[in-house]
Write an enzyme that holds these catalytic residues in place. Structure first.
Site, PDB file in Angstrom:
ATOM      1  N   TYR A  41      -4.433   2.313   4.257  1.00 54.76           N
ATOM      2  CA  TYR A  41      -5.606   3.044   4.769  1.00 54.76           C
ATOM      3  C   TYR A  41      -6.416   3.628   3.621  1.00 54.76           C
ATOM      4  O   TYR A  41      -7.623   3.398   3.496  1.00 54.76           O
ATOM      5  CB  TYR A  41      -5.166   4.159   5.728  1.00 54.76           C
ATOM      6  CG  TYR A  41      -6.245   5.191   5.997  1.00 54.76           C
ATOM      7  CD1 TYR A  41      -7.409   4.856   6.684  1.00 54.76           C
ATOM      8  CD2 TYR A  41      -6.111   6.518   5.552  1.00 54.76           C
ATOM      9  CE1 TYR A  41      -8.409   5.802   6.924  1.00 54.76           C
ATOM     10  CE2 TYR A  41      -7.101   7.461   5.780  1.00 54.76           C
ATOM     11  CZ  TYR A  41      -8.246   7.103   6.471  1.00 54.76           C
ATOM     12  OH  TYR A  41      -9.238   8.031   6.697  1.00 54.76           O
TER      13      TYR A  41
ATOM     14  N   LYS B   5     -10.260   2.854   2.206  1.00 51.65           N
ATOM     15  CA  LYS B   5     -11.327   3.863   2.110  1.00 51.65           C
ATOM     16  C   LYS B   5     -11.817   3.978   0.669  1.00 51.65           C
ATOM     17  O   LYS B   5     -13.011   4.145   0.412  1.00 51.65           O
ATOM     18  CB  LYS B   5     -10.835   5.225   2.632  1.00 51.65           C
ATOM     19  CG  LYS B   5     -10.555   5.288   4.124  1.00 51.65           C
ATOM     20  CD  LYS B   5     -11.773   5.017   5.002  1.00 51.65           C
ATOM     21  CE  LYS B   5     -12.794   6.122   4.941  1.00 51.65           C
ATOM     22  NZ  LYS B   5     -13.879   5.901   5.960  1.00 51.65           N
TER      23      LYS B   5
ATOM     24  N   THR C 143     -12.346  10.191   2.887  1.00 50.04           N
ATOM     25  CA  THR C 143     -11.163  11.034   3.023  1.00 50.04           C
ATOM     26  C   THR C 143     -10.642  11.487   1.663  1.00 50.04           C
ATOM     27  O   THR C 143     -10.853  10.791   0.651  1.00 50.04           O
ATOM     28  CB  THR C 143     -10.060  10.223   3.741  1.00 50.04           C
ATOM     29  OG1 THR C 143      -8.808  10.879   3.576  1.00 50.04           O
ATOM     30  CG2 THR C 143      -9.901   8.816   3.148  1.00 50.04           C
ATOM     31  N   ASP C 144      -9.922  12.589   1.653  1.00 49.72           N
ATOM     32  CA  ASP C 144      -9.290  13.043   0.402  1.00 49.72           C
ATOM     33  C   ASP C 144      -8.108  12.148   0.022  1.00 49.72           C
ATOM     34  O   ASP C 144      -7.605  12.230  -1.105  1.00 49.72           O
ATOM     35  CB  ASP C 144      -8.831  14.501   0.522  1.00 49.72           C
ATOM     36  CG  ASP C 144      -7.809  14.754   1.626  1.00 49.72           C
ATOM     37  OD1 ASP C 144      -7.485  13.816   2.397  1.00 49.72           O
ATOM     38  OD2 ASP C 144      -7.323  15.897   1.726  1.00 49.72           O
TER      39      ASP C 144
HETATM   40  P1  NAD Z   1     -11.170   7.592  14.874  1.00 47.03           P
HETATM   41  O1  NAD Z   1     -10.140   6.539  14.701  1.00 47.03           O
HETATM   42  O2  NAD Z   1     -10.946   8.682  15.857  1.00 47.03           O
HETATM   43  O3  NAD Z   1     -12.580   6.925  15.257  1.00 47.03           O
HETATM   44  C1  NAD Z   1     -13.045   5.751  14.651  1.00 47.03           C
HETATM   45  C2  NAD Z   1     -14.165   5.173  15.511  1.00 47.03           C
HETATM   46  O4  NAD Z   1     -14.645   3.985  14.852  1.00 47.03           O
HETATM   47  C3  NAD Z   1     -13.706   4.768  16.907  1.00 47.03           C
HETATM   48  O5  NAD Z   1     -14.620   5.233  17.868  1.00 47.03           O
HETATM   49  C4  NAD Z   1     -13.691   3.243  16.855  1.00 47.03           C
HETATM   50  O6  NAD Z   1     -13.967   2.639  18.111  1.00 47.03           O
HETATM   51  C5  NAD Z   1     -14.797   2.958  15.836  1.00 47.03           C
HETATM   52  N1  NAD Z   1     -14.611   1.660  15.182  1.00 47.03           N
HETATM   53  C6  NAD Z   1     -13.469   1.190  14.612  1.00 47.03           C
HETATM   54  N2  NAD Z   1     -13.673  -0.061  14.143  1.00 47.03           N
HETATM   55  C7  NAD Z   1     -14.971  -0.364  14.378  1.00 47.03           C
HETATM   56  C8  NAD Z   1     -15.796  -1.486  14.104  1.00 47.03           C
HETATM   57  N3  NAD Z   1     -15.288  -2.583  13.503  1.00 47.03           N
HETATM   58  N4  NAD Z   1     -17.091  -1.450  14.463  1.00 47.03           N
HETATM   59  C9  NAD Z   1     -17.589  -0.369  15.079  1.00 47.03           C
HETATM   60  N5  NAD Z   1     -16.868   0.725  15.391  1.00 47.03           N
HETATM   61  C10 NAD Z   1     -15.579   0.738  15.038  1.00 47.03           C
HETATM   62  O7  NAD Z   1     -11.429   8.168  13.411  1.00 47.03           O
HETATM   63  P2  NAD Z   1     -11.780   9.656  12.939  1.00 47.03           P
HETATM   64  O8  NAD Z   1     -10.525  10.395  12.722  1.00 47.03           O
HETATM   65  O9  NAD Z   1     -12.832  10.201  13.822  1.00 47.03           O
HETATM   66  O10 NAD Z   1     -12.391   9.336  11.497  1.00 47.03           O
HETATM   67  C11 NAD Z   1     -13.791   9.048  11.357  1.00 47.03           C
HETATM   68  C12 NAD Z   1     -14.085   8.821   9.884  1.00 47.03           C
HETATM   69  O11 NAD Z   1     -13.746   9.988   9.143  1.00 47.03           O
HETATM   70  C13 NAD Z   1     -13.279   7.657   9.274  1.00 47.03           C
HETATM   71  O12 NAD Z   1     -14.123   6.974   8.375  1.00 47.03           O
HETATM   72  C14 NAD Z   1     -12.146   8.367   8.528  1.00 47.03           C
HETATM   73  O13 NAD Z   1     -11.742   7.603   7.417  1.00 47.03           O
HETATM   74  C15 NAD Z   1     -12.847   9.647   8.096  1.00 47.03           C
HETATM   75  N6  NAD Z   1     -11.951  10.825   7.915  1.00 47.03           N
HETATM   76  C16 NAD Z   1     -11.089  11.196   8.906  1.00 47.03           C
HETATM   77  C17 NAD Z   1     -10.300  12.340   8.733  1.00 47.03           C
HETATM   78  C18 NAD Z   1      -9.366  12.837   9.826  1.00 47.03           C
HETATM   79  O14 NAD Z   1      -8.640  13.812   9.607  1.00 47.03           O
HETATM   80  N7  NAD Z   1      -9.354  12.249  10.999  1.00 47.03           N
HETATM   81  C19 NAD Z   1     -10.388  13.073   7.549  1.00 47.03           C
HETATM   82  C20 NAD Z   1     -11.280  12.657   6.552  1.00 47.03           C
HETATM   83  C21 NAD Z   1     -12.068  11.530   6.765  1.00 47.03           C
END
Ligand code: NAD
Ligand code: TYD
Length: 350
Positions: free
Chosen positions: A156, A160, A130-131
Site C-alpha cells: 500500500y 502511494k 499518507t504518512d
Molecule cells: P476508502 O477506501 O474509504 O475510499 C476510497 C474510495 O476510492 C472508495 O470510495 C472507492 O470506491 C474509490 N475507488 C477505489 N478505486 C477506484 C478506482 N479505480 N476508480 C475510482 N474510484 C475508486 O479510503 P480513505 O480511507 O477514504 O482514503 C482516501 C485517500 O486518503 C486515499 O488516497 C488514502 O491513501 C488517503 N489517506 C487515508 C488515510 C486514512 O487514515 N484512511 C490517511 C492518510 C491518507
C-alpha cells in the site's frame, strides 16, 4: 460560471467528508464526485447532500483513461482533489496488483487527463497521500517532516509513494500545478469496518473477538477525519504549488491502549459490566512487515497556512463511537453480503 471541481473517491471514508464540506461551504463550485464504488465506496455516505444543485455523482474507474479523457473533455475541471485509492494495508499484502493499478496507474491517468484538458494556469491538482510513505519510526525518533526520506514498507505505502513521485514529477517536468499532503491515520464516521477503530466498535457491539495484531505495541497518530477535511480545504485553497504538507493530530496511541480506551467507553455506553468488552481482546498473528510507529510533525501547515485540529481526541473519539452506535443500519449495510464474505475469508484463521 461556476468552477467545476473533480473529487475522486468521494464515496469513500475521507472523500465523503471532503465532498460534504465542499458542497456545503462552496456553492460557487460545481462538485463532481468520481468514484468506482468498490467495496469501500458507498453512496449512503452522501445521502444527506445527494439532491443538492452543486453536487454531481459520476460512476467511473480512474484506471480507464478513455473514460477520463472524455469526462475531462466535457467538463474542463478547474481543479482535482484526488482521494480515490485502494487504502487498506492488509488487503495490499494479499493482493498488491490492485494497489499498483489504482494507486499508481490510476493517478497517472488522472494527471494525463488534467494536463490535456484543464485550465492549468488557474487550476490545481491536489493529491491526497499518507504518512506511511515515510516508513516507520522507533519510539525515540523524531516525527516525520516534509523532508523525511521516503521509505515505504507495505505494498500500500509503496503504491502511494510511487503516486506521490509521479505527481511531483509532473510538476517538475510539465509545470503541472500540483500540491500534495501526507496525513496520519484518520478516525471518524463512515469508515469501512476493516480498519482498526470501526472494526473494533463493530466487534464489541456484537461480542465478537477483538483481533489485536502482535503485542498491540504499534503506535499510530490519530486525526479526526473532519479535521483532515478542513486541512484539505486549506491546502487546496492556500497551499503553495509544488509543496508537500504533512497533516496530523499530534495524538499518538499504542494500539492496545487505544483498544482498551474504546472498550471502557463502550462498556459505559452499552451498560455492560466494566471489563466485559476488554475480555474480548484476542492477540493474533502480527501483520507481515507491520510498521512500528507513525508520527507526524504538522508544524509547516500550522505555521504557513494556520490549520490546527479543531477537536481534542476525547471529543472526536466520543463523537465517532456515538455515530457508529446510532448508525447500526449503515454498519449493517457495509458488513453485509459480499463485503463480509470477502472480509471473513481473508481473515479466517486469525
Ligand atoms: P476508502 O477506501 O474509504 O475510499 C476510497 C474510495 O476510492 C472508495 O470510495 C472507492 O470506491 C474509490 N475507488 C477505489 N478505486 C477506484 C478506482 N479505480 N476508480 C475510482 N474510484 C475508486 O479510503 P480513505 O480511507 O477514504 O482514503 C482516501 C485517500 O486518503 C486515499 O488516497 C488514502 O491513501 C488517503 N489517506 C487515508 C488515510 C486514512 O487514515 N484512511 C490517511 C492518510 C491518507
Ligand atoms: P489500520 O486501521 O489497518 O490502519 P494502518 O495499517 O493504515 O495504520 O490499522 C491501524 C493499526 O491497528 C495498525 O497498527 C494495525 C492494527 N490493527 C490491529 O491490531 N487489528 C486489526 O484488526 C486491524 C484492522 C488493525
Amino acid at each position: 460560471m461556476a468552477k467545476k471541481l473533480l473529487i475522486t473517491g468521494g464515496a469513500g471514508f475521507i472523500g465523503s467528508h471532503v465532498v460534504r464540506l465542499f458542497v456545503n461551504r462552496y456553492p460557487q463550485y460545481e462538485i463532481y464526485n468520481l468514484d468506482k464504488l468498490t467495496y469501500a465506496g458507498n453512496l449512503e455516505n452522501l445521502r444527506d447532500i445527494e439532491g443538492r444543485d452543486n453536487y454531481h455523482f459520476v460512476k467511473g474507474d480512474i484506471n480507464d483513461s478513455e473514460f477520463l479523457y472524455s469526462l475531462f473533455d466535457t467538463h474542463r475541471f478547474h481543479g482535482v482533489i484526488h482521494l480515490a485509492a485502494e487504502s487498506h494495508v492488509d488487503r495490499s499484502i494479499h493482493n498488491p496488483i490492485d494497489f499498483a493499478l489504482t494507486n499508481v496507474i490510476g493517478t497517472v491517468n488522472l494527471l494525463n487527463a488534467f494536463r490535456r484538458y484543464c485550465d492549468q494556469d488557474h487550476g490545481r491538482f491536489y493529491h491526497i497521500s499518507t504518512d506511511e510513505v515515510y516508513g516507520d519510526l522507533h519510539m525515540e525518533d523524531p516525527s516525520f517532516t516534509e523532508t523525511t526520506p521516503y521509505h515505504p514498507n507495505s505494498p500500500y505505502s509503496a503504491s502511494k509513494a510511487a503516486s506521490d513521485h509521479f505527481v511531483r514529477a509532473y510538476h517538475a517536468t510539465y509545470g503541472l500545478p500540483a500540491v500534495i499532503s501526507n496525513c496520519s491515520n484518520n478516525y471518524g464516521s463512515h469508515q469501512f469496518p476493516e480498519k482498526l477503530i470501526p472494526l473494533m466498535i463493530h466487534n464489541i457491539s456484537h461480542r465478537k473477538p477483538l483481533p489485536v495484531y502482535g503485542k498491540g505495541e504499534n503506535v499510530r497518530d490519530w486525526l479526526w477525519v473532519e479535521d483532515h477535511a478542513r486541512a484539505i480545504d486549506t491546502v487546496f485553497h492556500h497551499g503553495r504549488l509544488g509543496e508537500t504538507y504533512n497533516i496530523g493530530g499530534n495524538n499518538e496511541w499504542k494500539n492496545i491502549d487505544l483498544v482498551h480506551k474504546l472498550c471502557e467507553i463502550m462498556d459505559r455506553k452499552l451498560n455492560r459490566d466494566a471489563g466485559e468488552s476488554a475480555s474480548l481482546i484476542s492477540y493474533v498473528t502480527d501483520r507481515a512487515g507491520h510498521d512500528f510507529r507513525y508520527a507526524i510533525d504538522a508544524t509547516k501547515i500550522k505555521e504557513e497556512l494556520g490549520w490546527t485540529p479543531s477537536v481534542s481526541f476525547d471529543e472526536g473519539f466520543e463523537k465517532t463511537i456515538d455515530w457508529y452506535l446510532e448508525n447500526e443500519v449503515w454498519l449493517g449495510h457495509v458488513t453485509s453480503g459480499a463485503y463480509l464474505r470477502y472480509y471473513e475469508s481473508m481473515y479466517s484463521g486469525r
